[in-house]
Design a protein around this motif. Structure first.
Motif, short mmCIF file in Angstrom:
data_model
loop_
_atom_site.label_atom_id
_atom_site.label_comp_id
_atom_site.label_asym_id
_atom_site.label_seq_id
_atom_site.Cartn_x
_atom_site.Cartn_y
_atom_site.Cartn_z
N THR A 87 1.22 3.47 2.62
CA THR A 87 2.33 4.06 1.85
C THR A 87 3.41 4.41 2.73
OG1 THR A 87 2.75 6.10 0.35
CG2 THR A 87 0.81 6.09 1.85
N PHE A 88 4.70 4.66 2.20
CA PHE A 88 5.74 5.18 2.85
C PHE A 88 5.76 6.45 3.35
CE2 PHE A 88 8.13 1.18 1.73
CZ PHE A 88 8.86 0.97 3.06
N ARG A 111 13.40 -2.56 0.09
CA ARG A 111 12.39 -1.64 0.42
C ARG A 111 11.40 -1.42 -0.86
NH1 ARG A 111 12.64 3.09 3.67
NH2 ARG A 111 11.31 4.82 2.76
N ALA A 115 7.24 -1.61 -0.71
CA ALA A 115 6.35 -0.47 -1.42
C ALA A 115 5.95 -0.84 -2.62
CB ALA A 115 7.40 0.61 -1.70
#
Length: 210
Positions: A87-88, A111, A115
Protein backbone atom coordinates in the motif's frame (compact mmCIF):
# COMPACT_ATOMS: atom_id res chain seq x y z
CA UNK A 1 32.37 -21.07 -4.58
CA UNK A 2 29.97 -21.66 -7.50
CA UNK A 3 26.23 -22.02 -7.14
CA UNK A 4 26.28 -25.82 -7.12
CA UNK A 5 28.85 -25.77 -4.31
CA UNK A 6 26.71 -23.32 -2.35
CA UNK A 7 23.61 -25.47 -2.75
CA UNK A 8 25.41 -28.73 -2.00
CA UNK A 9 27.25 -27.27 0.97
CA UNK A 10 24.48 -25.37 2.74
CA UNK A 11 23.17 -27.01 5.89
CA UNK A 12 21.01 -25.98 8.83
CA UNK A 13 23.75 -25.90 11.47
CA UNK A 14 22.82 -26.70 15.07
CA UNK A 15 26.18 -26.00 16.72
CA UNK A 16 27.83 -22.61 16.28
CA UNK A 17 31.26 -21.40 17.35
CA UNK A 18 30.39 -18.91 20.09
CA UNK A 19 34.02 -17.74 20.29
CA UNK A 20 34.32 -16.52 16.69
CA UNK A 21 32.50 -13.32 15.78
CA UNK A 22 31.18 -12.37 12.36
CA UNK A 23 32.45 -8.93 11.24
CA UNK A 24 29.86 -6.26 10.51
CA UNK A 25 31.15 -5.84 6.96
CA UNK A 26 30.45 -9.52 6.26
CA UNK A 27 26.89 -9.23 7.57
CA UNK A 28 26.41 -6.12 5.43
CA UNK A 29 27.70 -7.99 2.39
CA UNK A 30 25.41 -10.93 3.13
CA UNK A 31 22.35 -8.67 3.40
CA UNK A 32 23.45 -6.67 0.37
CA UNK A 33 23.61 -9.81 -1.77
CA UNK A 34 20.22 -10.95 -0.52
CA UNK A 35 18.72 -7.54 -1.26
CA UNK A 36 18.94 -8.41 -4.97
CA UNK A 37 16.13 -10.93 -4.42
CA UNK A 38 13.15 -10.43 -6.79
CA UNK A 39 9.75 -9.49 -5.39
CA UNK A 40 6.28 -8.77 -6.71
CA UNK A 41 6.22 -5.26 -8.24
CA UNK A 42 9.69 -4.89 -6.65
CA UNK A 43 7.91 -4.02 -3.39
CA UNK A 44 10.50 -5.82 -1.21
CA UNK A 45 8.21 -6.34 1.81
CA UNK A 46 10.95 -7.61 4.09
CA UNK A 47 12.87 -6.24 7.04
CA UNK A 48 15.47 -7.61 9.44
CA UNK A 49 16.23 -7.24 13.10
CA UNK A 50 19.87 -8.15 13.70
CA UNK A 51 20.69 -9.21 17.24
CA UNK A 52 24.29 -9.29 18.44
CA UNK A 53 23.86 -8.31 22.08
CA UNK A 54 23.87 -11.42 24.26
CA UNK A 55 21.12 -10.10 26.52
CA UNK A 56 18.86 -9.51 23.52
CA UNK A 57 19.54 -13.02 22.26
CA UNK A 58 18.72 -14.43 25.70
CA UNK A 59 15.39 -12.59 25.60
CA UNK A 60 14.68 -14.10 22.19
CA UNK A 61 15.77 -17.56 23.28
CA UNK A 62 13.20 -17.51 26.08
CA UNK A 63 10.44 -17.34 23.44
CA UNK A 64 12.06 -19.87 21.11
CA UNK A 65 12.07 -23.21 22.93
CA UNK A 66 15.39 -22.25 24.56
CA UNK A 67 17.31 -23.23 21.44
CA UNK A 68 21.00 -22.88 22.26
CA UNK A 69 21.97 -21.83 18.74
CA UNK A 70 20.15 -18.53 19.25
CA UNK A 71 22.70 -17.47 21.86
CA UNK A 72 25.68 -19.49 20.59
CA UNK A 73 25.59 -17.92 17.13
CA UNK A 74 27.27 -14.50 17.09
CA UNK A 75 24.38 -13.10 15.05
CA UNK A 76 20.70 -14.01 15.18
CA UNK A 77 18.27 -12.36 12.80
CA UNK A 78 14.52 -11.91 13.02
CA UNK A 79 13.12 -11.96 9.47
CA UNK A 80 9.99 -9.83 9.11
CA UNK A 81 7.37 -9.82 6.35
CA UNK A 82 5.34 -6.63 5.92
CA UNK A 83 1.68 -7.46 5.26
CA UNK A 84 1.09 -3.80 4.41
CA UNK A 85 4.05 -3.64 2.02
CA UNK A 86 1.76 -3.25 -1.00
CA UNK A 87 0.00 0.00 0.00
CA UNK A 88 1.07 3.57 -0.68
CA UNK A 89 0.84 4.20 3.05
CA UNK A 90 4.21 2.42 3.08
CA UNK A 91 7.07 4.76 2.13
CA UNK A 92 8.88 2.00 0.23
CA UNK A 93 5.91 1.58 -2.11
CA UNK A 94 6.12 5.29 -2.87
CA UNK A 95 9.85 4.89 -3.54
CA UNK A 96 9.26 1.87 -5.78
CA UNK A 97 6.73 3.74 -7.88
CA UNK A 98 8.94 6.83 -8.09
CA UNK A 99 11.86 4.70 -9.29
CA UNK A 100 9.63 3.15 -11.97
CA UNK A 101 8.64 6.62 -13.15
CA UNK A 102 12.26 7.83 -13.11
CA UNK A 103 13.41 4.83 -15.13
CA UNK A 104 10.66 5.35 -17.69
CA UNK A 105 8.97 2.02 -17.01
CA UNK A 106 5.81 3.76 -15.84
CA UNK A 107 4.25 7.21 -16.10
CA UNK A 108 3.08 9.31 -13.16
CA UNK A 109 -0.43 9.00 -14.59
CA UNK A 110 -0.32 5.25 -13.84
CA UNK A 111 -0.17 5.78 -10.09
CA UNK A 112 -3.82 4.79 -9.57
CA UNK A 113 -3.38 1.74 -11.78
CA UNK A 114 -0.33 0.67 -9.78
CA UNK A 115 -2.15 1.15 -6.47
CA UNK A 116 -5.26 -0.73 -7.65
CA UNK A 117 -3.26 -3.58 -9.15
CA UNK A 118 -1.29 -4.05 -5.93
CA UNK A 119 -4.48 -3.89 -3.85
CA UNK A 120 -6.18 -6.46 -6.07
CA UNK A 121 -3.25 -8.87 -6.08
CA UNK A 122 -2.00 -8.47 -2.53
CA UNK A 123 -4.61 -6.70 -0.40
CA UNK A 124 -7.88 -8.35 -1.34
CA UNK A 125 -8.08 -10.35 1.91
CA UNK A 126 -6.13 -11.01 5.08
CA UNK A 127 -4.96 -14.29 3.55
CA UNK A 128 -3.69 -12.50 0.46
CA UNK A 129 -1.84 -9.95 2.60
CA UNK A 130 -0.04 -12.63 4.60
CA UNK A 131 0.66 -14.70 1.47
CA UNK A 132 2.16 -11.68 -0.31
CA UNK A 133 4.38 -10.78 2.61
CA UNK A 134 5.54 -14.31 3.44
CA UNK A 135 6.08 -15.38 -0.16
CA UNK A 136 8.39 -12.48 -0.90
CA UNK A 137 10.11 -12.47 2.48
CA UNK A 138 10.63 -16.21 2.03
CA UNK A 139 12.53 -15.52 -1.20
CA UNK A 140 14.65 -13.03 0.74
CA UNK A 141 15.28 -15.43 3.62
CA UNK A 142 16.51 -18.14 1.27
CA UNK A 143 18.77 -15.62 -0.44
CA UNK A 144 20.18 -14.68 2.97
CA UNK A 145 21.11 -18.31 3.62
CA UNK A 146 22.68 -18.82 0.21
CA UNK A 147 24.55 -15.51 0.44
CA UNK A 148 25.86 -16.50 3.87
CA UNK A 149 27.15 -19.83 2.57
CA UNK A 150 28.85 -18.15 -0.37
CA UNK A 151 30.72 -15.94 2.15
CA UNK A 152 31.85 -18.90 4.27
CA UNK A 153 29.15 -18.53 6.92
CA UNK A 154 26.69 -21.08 8.27
CA UNK A 155 23.03 -20.55 9.12
CA UNK A 156 20.02 -22.20 10.70
CA UNK A 157 16.44 -21.06 9.96
CA UNK A 158 13.99 -21.51 12.83
CA UNK A 159 10.22 -21.39 13.06
CA UNK A 160 10.10 -22.98 16.52
CA UNK A 161 9.16 -19.86 18.47
CA UNK A 162 6.21 -18.10 20.05
CA UNK A 163 5.21 -15.47 17.49
CA UNK A 164 3.14 -13.43 19.94
CA UNK A 165 5.85 -13.66 22.58
CA UNK A 166 8.57 -12.46 20.23
CA UNK A 167 6.34 -9.68 18.92
CA UNK A 168 5.66 -8.38 22.42
CA UNK A 169 9.25 -8.83 23.63
CA UNK A 170 10.70 -6.77 20.79
CA UNK A 171 7.77 -4.35 20.22
CA UNK A 172 7.31 -5.53 16.62
CA UNK A 173 4.39 -3.72 14.94
CA UNK A 174 1.30 -5.73 14.01
CA UNK A 175 1.75 -5.24 10.26
CA UNK A 176 4.79 -7.55 10.32
CA UNK A 177 4.43 -11.31 10.13
CA UNK A 178 7.43 -12.81 11.91
CA UNK A 179 8.73 -15.14 9.22
CA UNK A 180 11.58 -16.90 10.96
CA UNK A 181 14.62 -16.61 13.15
CA UNK A 182 17.98 -17.09 11.47
CA UNK A 183 21.17 -17.94 13.35
CA UNK A 184 24.36 -16.89 11.53
CA UNK A 185 27.95 -17.75 12.32
CA UNK A 186 30.64 -20.41 11.98
CA UNK A 187 30.49 -24.13 12.67
CA UNK A 188 31.70 -25.10 16.14
CA UNK A 189 35.13 -26.74 15.90
CA UNK A 190 35.06 -30.52 16.16
CA UNK A 191 31.43 -30.86 15.09
CA UNK A 192 30.71 -33.17 12.17
CA UNK A 193 28.01 -32.05 9.76
CA UNK A 194 25.41 -34.70 9.07
CA UNK A 195 24.91 -35.94 5.50
CA UNK A 196 22.25 -34.12 3.46
CA UNK A 197 18.66 -35.11 4.20
CA UNK A 198 16.61 -36.78 1.51
CA UNK A 199 15.02 -34.62 -1.17
CA UNK A 200 12.13 -35.28 -3.51
CA UNK A 201 13.18 -36.51 -6.93
CA UNK A 202 12.28 -34.76 -10.17
CA UNK A 203 9.42 -37.20 -10.75
CA UNK A 204 8.12 -36.68 -7.20
CA UNK A 205 8.20 -32.91 -7.57
CA UNK A 206 6.47 -32.63 -10.96
CA UNK A 207 2.69 -33.07 -10.86
CA UNK A 208 -0.13 -32.81 -13.40
CA UNK A 209 -3.76 -32.37 -12.35
CA UNK A 210 -5.22 -32.10 -15.83
Amino acid sequence: MNFKEVMDGRRAINFFDSETDVPDNLIREMVGLASKTPSGFNLQPWSLMILRDQAQKERLKAHAWNQEKITDAPVTMIVLADTQGWTFENSFVEKTFSELVTSGEMAESQRDWFANAAATLYGASETRKVAFACKNAGFFAMSLMLAAKSLGLETHPMDGFDIDGVRKEFSIPDNYWIMMLLAVGYLKPGVTINPPKWRKSFDEIVVDFS
